[in-house]
Design an enzyme around this catalytic site. Sequence first.
Site, PDB file in Angstrom:
ATOM      1  N   GLY A  22       0.814  -1.213   0.000  1.00  0.00           N
ATOM      2  CA  GLY A  22       0.000   0.000   0.000  1.00  0.00           C
ATOM      3  C   GLY A  22       0.842   1.255   0.000  1.00  0.00           C
ATOM      4  N   ASP A  47      -1.059 -13.628   5.080  1.00  0.00           N
ATOM      5  CA  ASP A  47      -2.462 -13.364   5.383  1.00  0.00           C
ATOM      6  C   ASP A  47      -2.564 -12.993   6.854  1.00  0.00           C
ATOM      7  OD1 ASP A  47      -5.159 -13.278   5.796  1.00  0.00           O
ATOM      8  OD2 ASP A  47      -5.562 -15.335   5.148  1.00  0.00           O
ATOM      9  N   ILE A  48      -2.728 -11.708   7.133  1.00  0.00           N
ATOM     10  CA  ILE A  48      -2.719 -11.245   8.517  1.00  0.00           C
ATOM     11  C   ILE A  48      -3.989 -11.626   9.268  1.00  0.00           C
ATOM     12  CG2 ILE A  48      -1.109  -9.360   8.080  1.00  0.00           C
ATOM     13  CD1 ILE A  48      -3.490  -7.433   8.040  1.00  0.00           C
ATOM     14  N   ALA A  71      -4.704  -2.348   5.814  1.00  0.00           N
ATOM     15  CA  ALA A  71      -6.053  -1.942   6.228  1.00  0.00           C
ATOM     16  C   ALA A  71      -7.018  -2.056   5.060  1.00  0.00           C
ATOM     17  CB  ALA A  71      -6.049  -0.502   6.739  1.00  0.00           C
ATOM     18  N   TYR A  72      -8.281  -2.182   5.401  1.00  0.00           N
ATOM     19  CA  TYR A  72      -9.373  -2.076   4.433  1.00  0.00           C
ATOM     20  C   TYR A  72      -9.798  -0.608   4.482  1.00  0.00           C
ATOM     21  CZ  TYR A  72     -13.885  -3.020   2.161  1.00  0.00           C
ATOM     22  OH  TYR A  72     -14.963  -3.023   1.300  1.00  0.00           O
ATOM     23  N   THR A  73      -9.546   0.132   3.404  1.00  0.00           N
ATOM     24  CA  THR A  73      -9.761   1.579   3.438  1.00  0.00           C
ATOM     25  C   THR A  73     -10.862   2.066   2.496  1.00  0.00           C
ATOM     26  OG1 THR A  73      -7.999   1.889   1.804  1.00  0.00           O
ATOM     27  CG2 THR A  73      -7.383   2.026   4.133  1.00  0.00           C
ATOM     28  N   THR A 112      -7.327   5.698  12.393  1.00  0.00           N
ATOM     29  CA  THR A 112      -7.920   6.739  11.553  1.00  0.00           C
ATOM     30  C   THR A 112      -8.686   7.806  12.331  1.00  0.00           C
ATOM     31  OG1 THR A 112      -9.560   7.092   9.776  1.00  0.00           O
ATOM     32  CG2 THR A 112      -9.969   5.277  11.273  1.00  0.00           C
ATOM     33  N   ASP A 113      -8.823   8.972  11.713  1.00  0.00           N
ATOM     34  CA  ASP A 113      -9.652  10.042  12.256  1.00  0.00           C
ATOM     35  C   ASP A 113     -11.138   9.685  12.195  1.00  0.00           C
ATOM     36  OD1 ASP A 113      -9.615  10.090   9.483  1.00  0.00           O
ATOM     37  OD2 ASP A 113      -9.584  12.265   9.315  1.00  0.00           O
ATOM     38  N   TYR A 136     -16.565   1.477   8.363  1.00  0.00           N
ATOM     39  CA  TYR A 136     -15.114   1.650   8.349  1.00  0.00           C
ATOM     40  C   TYR A 136     -14.606   2.158   9.705  1.00  0.00           C
ATOM     41  CZ  TYR A 136     -10.579   3.839   7.441  1.00  0.00           C
ATOM     42  OH  TYR A 136      -9.264   4.227   7.521  1.00  0.00           O
TER      43      TYR A 136
END
Length: 303
Positions: A22, A47-48, A71-73, A112-113, A136
């Site tokens: 990423g 694979d985390i 992360a899945y973003t 994340t914010d 999210y």
Amino acid sequence: MQSVVAMRDKQLSKVMVTGAGGQLGSALCSSAPSSIEVCALTRSECDICDPAAVAAALDKQRPELLINAAAYTAVDRAEEESAAAFAANAEAPGILSRACAQRGIRFFHVSTDFVFDGLSSSPYAVDAQTSPLGVYGHSKQAGEQATLESGADALILRTGWVYSHDGQNFMRTMLRLHESHDEISVVSDQVGTPTDALSLAGALWAAAHRRGLSGIYHWSDAGVCSWYDFAVAIGEEAKAQGLLSKVAVVKPIRTQDYPTPAQRPAYSVLDKTRSWLDLEIPPTHWRSQLRAVLTRLKEADHA
């Protein structure tokens, strides 16, 4: 959390980075201190979400620190793919941090914010009440909690509006739209701070060399803007550097005029005061960082 500047750790020699494919993972790998061996793992390499795969990777590499940049973003898609979002953002940090705790490995997790609801009128402190609005944000909040409960020597670094000279991000999208459109519409009532991925990586490396830091920290570049302001600046700065032949007219619109599946916080500015102090990194305004990112893009295009 330690509130004074921590002593530098001169012994750090090997760091594992998950999510190395990423934009943050790439920035971490490209900016790593020469004294540190980086074991960079992409999604296909580890694979985390698989405890056995994580354990095997840690036992093979034996790092002193693991930085989770995976992360899945996809904020909007997460509303439909909640299982995938929670697997990557909540379950995986728990698996990683627990594995680190069992082996005495330090663990960094990037959050994340979007764990905040955006109702504040002043920058969010690290101990401010979290109240995410969508899947999210909820998944990232759960990842923070799993990390804090793991027993690991862990540091959580919240950030927001991350972009880079490569990858898919807001800056790259705006560059394309400036070039292809005469007018573009961008929301002006969502406020935050753009964060250069390389700046974020620098904060993580600074924290890596300070053994005593743990708990929750905040990092983004300095200053405040709306997505509209950011879009205008991207056009102006890119034109000045010769990356654009023209600049589109940017029209400010309200969030309600551009509906999305996920609700976003209207105000997600993070208070970085403690980070600037403890990491010994002076604040740099987001527009200065934008110029630097565009310069890297120009150099990459000419390479």
